[in-house]
Design an enzyme around this catalytic site. Structure first.
Site, PDB file in Angstrom:
ATOM      1  N   ILE A 174       8.824 -14.780  74.863  1.00 37.38           N
ATOM      2  CA  ILE A 174       7.831 -15.232  75.830  1.00 37.38           C
ATOM      3  C   ILE A 174       8.430 -16.385  76.630  1.00 37.38           C
ATOM      4  O   ILE A 174       8.653 -17.481  76.108  1.00 37.38           O
ATOM      5  CB  ILE A 174       6.523 -15.683  75.146  1.00 37.38           C
ATOM      6  CG1 ILE A 174       5.863 -14.492  74.448  1.00 37.38           C
ATOM      7  CG2 ILE A 174       5.569 -16.305  76.161  1.00 37.38           C
ATOM      8  CD1 ILE A 174       4.634 -14.861  73.644  1.00 37.38           C
TER       9      ILE A 174
ATOM     10  N   CYS B 260      11.750 -16.178  84.849  1.00 42.51           N
ATOM     11  CA  CYS B 260      10.382 -16.353  84.366  1.00 42.51           C
ATOM     12  C   CYS B 260       9.989 -17.829  84.370  1.00 42.51           C
ATOM     13  O   CYS B 260      10.774 -18.684  83.966  1.00 42.51           O
ATOM     14  CB  CYS B 260      10.249 -15.793  82.955  1.00 42.51           C
ATOM     15  SG  CYS B 260       8.577 -15.877  82.286  1.00 42.51           S
TER      16      CYS B 260
ATOM     17  N   ASP C  80      14.019 -10.050  73.938  1.00 44.36           N
ATOM     18  CA  ASP C  80      13.850  -9.839  75.375  1.00 44.36           C
ATOM     19  C   ASP C  80      13.809 -11.168  76.127  1.00 44.36           C
ATOM     20  O   ASP C  80      12.839 -11.908  76.034  1.00 44.36           O
ATOM     21  CB  ASP C  80      12.549  -9.048  75.615  1.00 44.36           C
ATOM     22  CG  ASP C  80      12.221  -8.890  77.092  1.00 44.36           C
ATOM     23  OD1 ASP C  80      13.140  -9.020  77.919  1.00 44.36           O
ATOM     24  OD2 ASP C  80      11.048  -8.618  77.410  1.00 44.36           O
TER      25      ASP C  80
ATOM     26  N   GLY D 150      16.281 -14.495  78.261  1.00 42.84           N
ATOM     27  CA  GLY D 150      17.015 -15.722  77.977  1.00 42.84           C
ATOM     28  C   GLY D 150      18.450 -15.527  77.548  1.00 42.84           C
ATOM     29  O   GLY D 150      19.112 -16.487  77.152  1.00 42.84           O
TER      30      GLY D 150
ATOM     31  N   SER E 210      18.957 -10.729  84.190  1.00 43.33           N
ATOM     32  CA  SER E 210      19.833 -11.358  85.178  1.00 43.33           C
ATOM     33  C   SER E 210      21.302 -10.944  85.071  1.00 43.33           C
ATOM     34  O   SER E 210      21.961 -10.788  86.102  1.00 43.33           O
ATOM     35  CB  SER E 210      19.705 -12.885  85.120  1.00 43.33           C
ATOM     36  OG  SER E 210      20.019 -13.389  83.840  1.00 43.33           O
TER      37      SER E 210
ATOM     38  N   TYR F 132      19.951 -10.661  93.992  1.00 41.50           N
ATOM     39  CA  TYR F 132      18.810 -11.480  93.605  1.00 41.50           C
ATOM     40  C   TYR F 132      18.134 -10.891  92.369  1.00 41.50           C
ATOM     41  O   TYR F 132      18.277  -9.708  92.053  1.00 41.50           O
ATOM     42  CB  TYR F 132      17.782 -11.561  94.736  1.00 41.50           C
ATOM     43  CG  TYR F 132      18.191 -12.460  95.875  1.00 41.50           C
ATOM     44  CD1 TYR F 132      17.991 -13.828  95.808  1.00 41.50           C
ATOM     45  CD2 TYR F 132      18.785 -11.932  97.021  1.00 41.50           C
ATOM     46  CE1 TYR F 132      18.372 -14.667  96.867  1.00 41.50           C
ATOM     47  CE2 TYR F 132      19.170 -12.754  98.077  1.00 41.50           C
ATOM     48  CZ  TYR F 132      18.956 -14.118  97.989  1.00 41.50           C
ATOM     49  OH  TYR F 132      19.338 -14.943  99.027  1.00 41.50           O
TER      50      TYR F 132
ATOM     51  N   ARG G 161      18.989 -16.487  92.946  1.00 41.36           N
ATOM     52  CA  ARG G 161      20.197 -15.821  93.449  1.00 41.36           C
ATOM     53  C   ARG G 161      21.224 -15.778  92.331  1.00 41.36           C
ATOM     54  O   ARG G 161      21.640 -16.812  91.808  1.00 41.36           O
ATOM     55  CB  ARG G 161      20.755 -16.554  94.664  1.00 41.36           C
ATOM     56  CG  ARG G 161      22.097 -15.974  95.104  1.00 41.36           C
ATOM     57  CD  ARG G 161      22.319 -16.051  96.612  1.00 41.36           C
ATOM     58  NE  ARG G 161      23.549 -15.364  97.013  1.00 41.36           N
ATOM     59  CZ  ARG G 161      23.656 -14.053  97.203  1.00 41.36           C
ATOM     60  NH1 ARG G 161      22.599 -13.272  97.057  1.00 41.36           N
ATOM     61  NH2 ARG G 161      24.789 -13.514  97.546  1.00 41.36           N
TER      62      ARG G 161
ATOM     63  N   GLU H  79      32.177  -3.145  84.382  1.00 38.64           N
ATOM     64  CA  GLU H  79      32.839  -4.387  83.999  1.00 38.64           C
ATOM     65  C   GLU H  79      31.904  -5.300  83.208  1.00 38.64           C
ATOM     66  O   GLU H  79      32.314  -5.936  82.237  1.00 38.64           O
ATOM     67  CB  GLU H  79      33.346  -5.109  85.255  1.00 38.64           C
ATOM     68  CG  GLU H  79      34.530  -4.411  85.900  1.00 38.64           C
ATOM     69  CD  GLU H  79      34.810  -4.878  87.312  1.00 38.64           C
ATOM     70  OE1 GLU H  79      35.893  -4.552  87.836  1.00 38.64           O
ATOM     71  OE2 GLU H  79      33.943  -5.562  87.912  1.00 38.64           O
TER      72      GLU H  79
END
Length: 387
Positions: free
Chosen positions: A216, A222, A261, A263, A285, A298, A316, A325
Protein backbone atom coordinates in the site's frame (compact mmCIF):
# COMPACT_ATOMS: atom_id res chain seq x y z
CA UNK A 1 8.55 -5.08 20.23
CA UNK A 2 6.15 -2.19 20.75
CA UNK A 3 7.36 1.41 20.94
CA UNK A 4 5.52 3.98 23.03
CA UNK A 5 4.33 6.80 20.77
CA UNK A 6 2.64 8.48 23.73
CA UNK A 7 0.70 7.52 26.84
CA UNK A 8 -2.26 6.28 24.88
CA UNK A 9 -0.62 4.85 21.77
CA UNK A 10 1.96 2.12 21.17
CA UNK A 11 3.40 1.19 17.79
CA UNK A 12 5.17 -1.76 16.20
CA UNK A 13 8.43 -1.07 14.31
CA UNK A 14 8.16 -1.87 10.61
CA UNK A 15 10.93 -2.13 8.02
CA UNK A 16 11.29 -1.10 4.41
CA UNK A 17 13.31 -2.91 1.76
CA UNK A 18 16.12 -0.32 1.98
CA UNK A 19 16.63 -1.14 5.68
CA UNK A 20 17.42 -4.85 5.31
CA UNK A 21 20.13 -7.06 3.80
CA UNK A 22 20.50 -10.75 2.95
CA UNK A 23 23.14 -12.90 4.63
CA UNK A 24 25.00 -15.66 2.72
CA UNK A 25 24.72 -19.12 4.20
CA UNK A 26 27.18 -22.03 4.30
CA UNK A 27 26.94 -22.94 0.64
CA UNK A 28 26.86 -21.23 -2.75
CA UNK A 29 25.78 -22.49 -6.15
CA UNK A 30 26.29 -21.57 -9.77
CA UNK A 31 23.62 -19.03 -10.82
CA UNK A 32 22.67 -21.25 -13.77
CA UNK A 33 21.37 -23.82 -11.25
CA UNK A 34 18.98 -21.36 -9.61
CA UNK A 35 15.37 -22.21 -10.45
CA UNK A 36 13.37 -18.96 -10.49
CA UNK A 37 10.11 -20.48 -11.74
CA UNK A 38 6.80 -20.05 -9.94
CA UNK A 39 3.10 -20.67 -10.54
CA UNK A 40 -0.08 -18.65 -10.14
CA UNK A 41 -3.58 -19.85 -10.94
CA UNK A 42 -2.21 -22.84 -12.84
CA UNK A 43 -0.02 -20.59 -15.01
CA UNK A 44 3.66 -21.44 -14.68
CA UNK A 45 6.27 -18.74 -15.38
CA UNK A 46 10.07 -18.82 -15.60
CA UNK A 47 10.49 -15.36 -14.06
CA UNK A 48 8.71 -14.27 -10.84
CA UNK A 49 8.17 -10.72 -12.10
CA UNK A 50 4.87 -9.13 -13.13
CA UNK A 51 4.47 -5.78 -14.89
CA UNK A 52 1.94 -3.56 -13.12
CA UNK A 53 -1.49 -2.86 -14.57
CA UNK A 54 -0.67 0.76 -15.33
CA UNK A 55 -1.31 2.58 -18.58
CA UNK A 56 2.28 3.76 -18.91
CA UNK A 57 3.59 0.22 -18.41
CA UNK A 58 1.41 -2.42 -20.09
CA UNK A 59 -0.47 -2.44 -23.37
CA UNK A 60 -1.19 -5.38 -25.67
CA UNK A 61 2.31 -5.38 -27.14
CA UNK A 62 4.02 -5.32 -23.73
CA UNK A 63 1.77 -8.10 -22.41
CA UNK A 64 2.72 -10.30 -25.36
CA UNK A 65 6.46 -9.54 -25.11
CA UNK A 66 6.54 -10.21 -21.36
CA UNK A 67 4.74 -13.52 -21.90
CA UNK A 68 7.25 -14.52 -24.56
CA UNK A 69 10.14 -13.73 -22.22
CA UNK A 70 8.77 -15.90 -19.40
CA UNK A 71 7.29 -13.13 -17.25
CA UNK A 72 3.79 -11.64 -17.06
CA UNK A 73 2.13 -8.29 -17.79
CA UNK A 74 -1.26 -7.17 -16.48
CA UNK A 75 -3.53 -4.94 -18.56
CA UNK A 76 -5.55 -2.22 -16.81
CA UNK A 77 -9.20 -2.68 -17.83
CA UNK A 78 -10.19 0.74 -16.49
CA UNK A 79 -7.56 2.71 -18.34
CA UNK A 80 -6.80 4.19 -21.72
CA UNK A 81 -6.73 0.83 -23.54
CA UNK A 82 -10.43 0.14 -22.93
CA UNK A 83 -11.74 3.70 -23.27
CA UNK A 84 -10.28 4.57 -26.66
CA UNK A 85 -10.24 2.64 -29.93
CA UNK A 86 -6.76 3.99 -30.66
CA UNK A 87 -4.91 4.80 -27.42
CA UNK A 88 -1.83 6.24 -29.12
CA UNK A 89 -2.97 9.86 -29.61
CA UNK A 90 -4.17 9.87 -25.98
CA UNK A 91 -0.81 8.59 -24.72
CA UNK A 92 0.96 11.23 -26.84
CA UNK A 93 -1.19 13.92 -25.22
CA UNK A 94 -0.46 12.65 -21.70
CA UNK A 95 3.27 12.78 -22.40
CA UNK A 96 3.14 16.28 -23.90
CA UNK A 97 1.55 18.41 -21.15
CA UNK A 98 3.41 20.10 -18.31
CA UNK A 99 3.06 19.05 -14.68
CA UNK A 100 0.46 21.72 -13.89
CA UNK A 101 -1.88 20.58 -16.68
CA UNK A 102 -1.43 16.88 -16.02
CA UNK A 103 -4.04 16.01 -13.36
CA UNK A 104 -6.92 17.98 -14.97
CA UNK A 105 -6.08 16.39 -18.32
CA UNK A 106 -6.08 12.91 -16.80
CA UNK A 107 -9.44 13.53 -15.13
CA UNK A 108 -10.84 14.63 -18.48
CA UNK A 109 -9.37 11.72 -20.47
CA UNK A 110 -10.45 9.07 -17.97
CA UNK A 111 -14.01 10.42 -17.93
CA UNK A 112 -14.51 8.67 -21.29
CA UNK A 113 -16.65 5.57 -20.63
CA UNK A 114 -15.10 2.09 -20.55
CA UNK A 115 -16.29 0.06 -23.53
CA UNK A 116 -16.97 -3.67 -22.91
CA UNK A 117 -16.25 -4.45 -26.57
CA UNK A 118 -12.73 -3.02 -26.16
CA UNK A 119 -12.17 -5.24 -23.11
CA UNK A 120 -12.96 -8.27 -25.24
CA UNK A 121 -10.84 -6.99 -28.10
CA UNK A 122 -7.73 -6.33 -25.98
CA UNK A 123 -7.92 -9.78 -24.35
CA UNK A 124 -8.30 -11.42 -27.76
CA UNK A 125 -5.44 -9.37 -29.21
CA UNK A 126 -3.12 -10.64 -26.46
CA UNK A 127 -4.24 -14.26 -26.82
CA UNK A 128 -4.13 -14.27 -30.62
CA UNK A 129 -0.42 -13.41 -30.41
CA UNK A 130 0.29 -16.21 -27.95
CA UNK A 131 0.38 -14.02 -24.83
CA UNK A 132 -1.03 -14.69 -21.38
CA UNK A 133 -4.08 -12.46 -20.93
CA UNK A 134 -3.84 -11.19 -17.35
CA UNK A 135 -6.15 -8.24 -16.68
CA UNK A 136 -6.95 -5.95 -13.75
CA UNK A 137 -9.94 -3.99 -12.45
CA UNK A 138 -11.09 -2.39 -9.22
CA UNK A 139 -13.74 -4.26 -7.20
CA UNK A 140 -16.40 -1.99 -8.74
CA UNK A 141 -15.00 -2.67 -12.21
CA UNK A 142 -14.89 -6.41 -11.52
CA UNK A 143 -18.57 -6.35 -10.59
CA UNK A 144 -19.41 -4.57 -13.86
CA UNK A 145 -17.11 -6.37 -16.24
CA UNK A 146 -16.49 -9.80 -14.70
CA UNK A 147 -18.72 -11.59 -17.19
CA UNK A 148 -17.13 -9.71 -20.09
CA UNK A 149 -13.64 -10.74 -18.94
CA UNK A 150 -14.69 -14.39 -18.57
CA UNK A 151 -16.41 -14.38 -21.98
CA UNK A 152 -13.30 -12.89 -23.61
CA UNK A 153 -11.22 -15.81 -22.32
CA UNK A 154 -8.77 -14.01 -20.04
CA UNK A 155 -6.32 -16.26 -18.19
CA UNK A 156 -6.02 -14.35 -14.87
CA UNK A 157 -8.14 -11.62 -13.28
CA UNK A 158 -6.49 -9.23 -10.81
CA UNK A 159 -9.01 -7.39 -8.61
CA UNK A 160 -7.11 -4.43 -7.16
CA UNK A 161 -7.80 -1.44 -4.93
CA UNK A 162 -5.60 0.71 -2.69
CA UNK A 163 -6.87 -1.48 0.17
CA UNK A 164 -9.18 -4.47 -0.28
CA UNK A 165 -10.86 -6.61 2.39
CA UNK A 166 -13.65 -9.12 2.81
CA UNK A 167 -15.31 -6.89 5.43
CA UNK A 168 -16.20 -3.80 3.40
CA UNK A 169 -19.00 -1.56 4.67
CA UNK A 170 -21.01 0.41 2.10
CA UNK A 171 -23.99 2.77 2.17
CA UNK A 172 -27.35 1.00 2.01
CA UNK A 173 -27.87 2.03 -1.60
CA UNK A 174 -24.62 0.35 -2.72
CA UNK A 175 -24.01 -3.40 -2.85
CA UNK A 176 -20.27 -4.08 -2.43
CA UNK A 177 -18.59 -6.84 -4.40
CA UNK A 178 -18.77 -10.11 -2.49
CA UNK A 179 -15.20 -11.29 -3.04
CA UNK A 180 -15.84 -14.90 -1.99
CA UNK A 181 -18.88 -15.20 -4.26
CA UNK A 182 -16.97 -13.53 -7.10
CA UNK A 183 -13.99 -15.90 -6.80
CA UNK A 184 -16.34 -18.89 -6.75
CA UNK A 185 -18.40 -17.79 -9.74
CA UNK A 186 -15.53 -16.72 -12.01
CA UNK A 187 -14.29 -19.49 -14.33
CA UNK A 188 -10.74 -18.10 -14.18
CA UNK A 189 -8.35 -17.58 -11.22
CA UNK A 190 -8.87 -14.32 -9.31
CA UNK A 191 -5.96 -12.54 -7.63
CA UNK A 192 -6.92 -10.09 -4.87
CA UNK A 193 -5.20 -7.02 -3.43
CA UNK A 194 -3.89 -4.91 -2.10
CA UNK A 195 -3.30 -5.66 1.56
CA UNK A 196 -0.49 -5.46 4.11
CA UNK A 197 -1.61 -7.51 7.13
CA UNK A 198 -1.66 -11.13 8.25
CA UNK A 199 -5.37 -11.13 9.11
CA UNK A 200 -6.62 -9.65 5.83
CA UNK A 201 -4.36 -11.94 3.80
CA UNK A 202 -5.79 -14.96 5.58
CA UNK A 203 -9.35 -13.75 4.98
CA UNK A 204 -8.71 -13.14 1.28
CA UNK A 205 -7.26 -16.63 0.91
CA UNK A 206 -10.31 -18.10 2.63
CA UNK A 207 -12.44 -16.15 0.14
CA UNK A 208 -10.82 -18.09 -2.70
CA UNK A 209 -8.02 -15.84 -3.94
CA UNK A 210 -5.56 -17.51 -6.30
CA UNK A 211 -2.91 -14.97 -5.32
CA UNK A 212 -2.50 -11.99 -3.00
CA UNK A 213 -1.01 -8.58 -3.86
CA UNK A 214 0.90 -6.96 -1.00
CA UNK A 215 1.71 -3.27 -0.82
CA UNK A 216 0.00 0.00 0.00
CA UNK A 217 1.62 3.19 -1.23
CA UNK A 218 5.27 2.28 -1.96
CA UNK A 219 4.99 2.68 -5.74
CA UNK A 220 7.12 5.29 -7.50
CA UNK A 221 4.09 7.19 -8.85
CA UNK A 222 1.75 6.53 -5.91
CA UNK A 223 0.97 9.29 -3.40
CA UNK A 224 -1.47 7.37 -1.17
CA UNK A 225 0.92 7.47 1.80
CA UNK A 226 1.13 11.25 1.56
CA UNK A 227 -2.56 11.83 0.81
CA UNK A 228 -4.02 9.25 3.21
CA UNK A 229 -1.20 8.57 5.67
CA UNK A 230 -1.80 4.85 5.15
CA UNK A 231 0.73 2.09 4.49
CA UNK A 232 3.19 -0.45 5.89
CA UNK A 233 6.83 -0.63 4.68
CA UNK A 234 7.24 -3.49 2.23
CA UNK A 235 9.68 -5.77 4.10
CA UNK A 236 7.36 -6.02 7.10
CA UNK A 237 4.18 -6.18 4.99
CA UNK A 238 5.52 -9.04 2.86
CA UNK A 239 6.78 -11.01 5.86
CA UNK A 240 3.44 -10.66 7.67
CA UNK A 241 1.39 -11.69 4.64
CA UNK A 242 3.75 -14.57 3.83
CA UNK A 243 3.19 -15.89 7.36
CA UNK A 244 -0.55 -15.98 6.61
CA UNK A 245 0.14 -17.86 3.39
CA UNK A 246 2.13 -20.51 5.25
CA UNK A 247 -0.58 -20.81 7.91
CA UNK A 248 -3.26 -21.23 5.23
CA UNK A 249 -1.17 -23.87 3.46
CA UNK A 250 -0.71 -25.86 6.67
CA UNK A 251 -4.44 -25.74 7.35
CA UNK A 252 -5.75 -26.45 3.85
CA UNK A 253 -2.95 -27.86 1.69
CA UNK A 254 -3.59 -25.01 -0.78
CA UNK A 255 -0.63 -22.79 -1.59
CA UNK A 256 -1.60 -19.23 -2.50
CA UNK A 257 1.33 -17.13 -3.79
CA UNK A 258 2.17 -13.73 -2.33
CA UNK A 259 3.11 -10.94 -4.76
CA UNK A 260 4.99 -7.90 -3.46
CA UNK A 261 3.52 -4.95 -5.35
CA UNK A 262 5.24 -1.58 -5.51
CA UNK A 263 8.35 0.26 -4.40
CA UNK A 264 10.82 -2.06 -6.13
CA UNK A 265 13.32 -0.47 -8.49
CA UNK A 266 16.47 -2.62 -8.57
CA UNK A 267 17.36 -6.28 -8.79
CA UNK A 268 18.40 -6.11 -5.14
CA UNK A 269 14.92 -4.89 -4.17
CA UNK A 270 13.38 -7.89 -5.91
CA UNK A 271 15.77 -10.32 -4.22
CA UNK A 272 15.07 -8.88 -0.77
CA UNK A 273 11.30 -9.02 -1.26
CA UNK A 274 11.47 -12.71 -2.14
CA UNK A 275 13.74 -13.32 0.86
CA UNK A 276 11.05 -11.72 3.04
CA UNK A 277 8.60 -14.33 1.78
CA UNK A 278 7.21 -13.16 -1.57
CA UNK A 279 6.71 -15.69 -4.35
CA UNK A 280 6.90 -12.97 -7.01
CA UNK A 281 6.96 -9.21 -7.39
CA UNK A 282 4.92 -6.68 -9.35
CA UNK A 283 6.84 -3.66 -10.65
CA UNK A 284 5.86 -0.61 -12.66
CA UNK A 285 8.42 2.16 -13.07
CA UNK A 286 11.33 -0.14 -14.07
CA UNK A 287 9.27 -1.44 -17.01
CA UNK A 288 7.98 2.04 -17.85
CA UNK A 289 11.63 2.77 -18.77
CA UNK A 290 11.57 0.16 -21.56
CA UNK A 291 11.69 1.36 -25.16
CA UNK A 292 8.56 -0.71 -25.85
CA UNK A 293 6.52 0.70 -22.92
CA UNK A 294 3.44 2.74 -23.90
CA UNK A 295 4.16 5.64 -21.50
CA UNK A 296 6.65 7.49 -23.74
CA UNK A 297 9.17 7.68 -20.87
CA UNK A 298 6.53 8.59 -18.28
CA UNK A 299 4.88 6.61 -15.51
CA UNK A 300 1.71 7.46 -13.57
CA UNK A 301 -0.32 5.92 -10.78
CA UNK A 302 -3.63 4.11 -11.23
CA UNK A 303 -5.43 6.51 -8.86
CA UNK A 304 -4.08 9.65 -10.58
CA UNK A 305 -7.25 10.31 -12.64
CA UNK A 306 -9.59 10.24 -9.61
CA UNK A 307 -12.13 13.05 -10.08
CA UNK A 308 -12.37 13.60 -6.30
CA UNK A 309 -9.02 12.77 -4.64
CA UNK A 310 -6.08 11.97 -6.95
CA UNK A 311 -3.55 9.69 -5.23
CA UNK A 312 -0.91 9.43 -7.89
CA UNK A 313 1.29 11.58 -10.05
CA UNK A 314 3.21 11.40 -13.32
CA UNK A 315 6.93 10.94 -13.05
CA UNK A 316 9.48 11.08 -15.85
CA UNK A 317 11.45 7.84 -15.85
CA UNK A 318 13.02 8.18 -19.28
CA UNK A 319 13.92 5.30 -21.57
CA UNK A 320 17.00 3.36 -20.50
CA UNK A 321 16.92 0.23 -22.66
CA UNK A 322 14.85 -2.45 -24.30
CA UNK A 323 12.52 -4.74 -22.38
CA UNK A 324 14.99 -7.56 -23.05
CA UNK A 325 17.84 -5.60 -21.45
CA UNK A 326 15.77 -4.63 -18.42
CA UNK A 327 14.33 -8.08 -17.79
CA UNK A 328 17.00 -10.52 -19.00
CA UNK A 329 20.02 -8.45 -20.01
CA UNK A 330 22.71 -7.93 -20.99
CA UNK A 331 22.70 -4.92 -18.68
CA UNK A 332 23.81 -1.56 -20.04
CA UNK A 333 23.50 0.21 -16.67
CA UNK A 334 25.45 -0.40 -13.45
CA UNK A 335 22.76 0.58 -10.93
CA UNK A 336 20.74 -2.63 -10.70
CA UNK A 337 17.90 -1.53 -12.99
CA UNK A 338 18.84 -3.86 -15.86
CA UNK A 339 18.87 -7.69 -16.08
CA UNK A 340 16.52 -8.44 -13.19
CA UNK A 341 16.57 -12.17 -13.94
CA UNK A 342 20.38 -12.25 -13.86
CA UNK A 343 20.38 -10.35 -10.57
CA UNK A 344 17.95 -12.79 -9.00
CA UNK A 345 19.85 -15.85 -10.22
CA UNK A 346 23.19 -14.44 -9.06
CA UNK A 347 21.79 -13.48 -5.66
CA UNK A 348 20.28 -16.95 -5.25
CA UNK A 349 23.61 -18.48 -6.19
CA UNK A 350 25.46 -16.29 -3.69
CA UNK A 351 22.96 -17.22 -0.97
CA UNK A 352 22.91 -20.92 -1.89
CA UNK A 353 19.18 -20.94 -2.70
CA UNK A 354 18.22 -23.50 -5.35
CA UNK A 355 14.66 -22.26 -5.84
CA UNK A 356 12.19 -19.60 -4.70
CA UNK A 357 11.16 -21.57 -1.60
CA UNK A 358 14.79 -21.76 -0.45
CA UNK A 359 15.26 -18.07 -1.25
CA UNK A 360 12.37 -17.31 1.11
CA UNK A 361 14.29 -19.01 3.94
CA UNK A 362 17.57 -17.08 3.74
CA UNK A 363 18.71 -15.01 6.72
CA UNK A 364 17.62 -11.36 6.73
CA UNK A 365 19.23 -8.69 8.89
CA UNK A 366 18.36 -5.07 9.66
CA UNK A 367 21.02 -3.04 7.85
CA UNK A 368 20.07 0.60 7.21
CA UNK A 369 23.61 1.40 6.09
CA UNK A 370 23.63 -1.28 3.37
CA UNK A 371 23.19 1.17 0.51
CA UNK A 372 25.52 3.88 1.83
CA UNK A 373 28.40 2.10 3.55
CA UNK A 374 31.63 2.66 1.62
CA UNK A 375 29.85 4.38 -1.27
CA UNK A 376 31.28 7.88 -0.81
CA UNK A 377 32.81 8.09 -4.28
CA UNK A 378 29.74 6.65 -6.03
CA UNK A 379 27.55 9.19 -4.26
CA UNK A 380 29.90 12.11 -4.94
CA UNK A 381 30.21 11.21 -8.62
CA UNK A 382 26.59 10.03 -8.99
CA UNK A 383 27.63 6.63 -10.31
CA UNK A 384 26.24 3.15 -9.68
CA UNK A 385 24.43 3.12 -6.32
CA UNK A 386 25.06 6.85 -5.91
CA UNK A 387 22.76 7.93 -8.75
Amino acid sequence: MNIQIGRGKAARRAYGIDEIALVPGQRTLDPSLADTSWEIGGVKREIPIIASAMDGVVDVRMAVLLSQMGALGVLNLEGIQTRYEDPNPILDKIASVDKHEFVPLMQQLYAEPIKPELIERRVQEIKSQGGIAAVSATPAGAARFGETVAKAGADLFFVQATVVSTAHLSPEAISPLDLAEFCQRMPIPVILGNCVTYEVTLNLMKAGAAGILVGIGPGAACTSRGVLGVGVPQATAVADCAAARDEFYQETGTYVPIIADGGLVTGGDICKCIACGADAVMIGSPFARAAEAPGRGYHWGMATPSPVLPRGTRIRVGTTGTLQEILKGPAKLDDGTHNFLGALQTSMGTLGAKDIREMQQVEVIVAPSLLTEGKVYQKAQQLGMGK
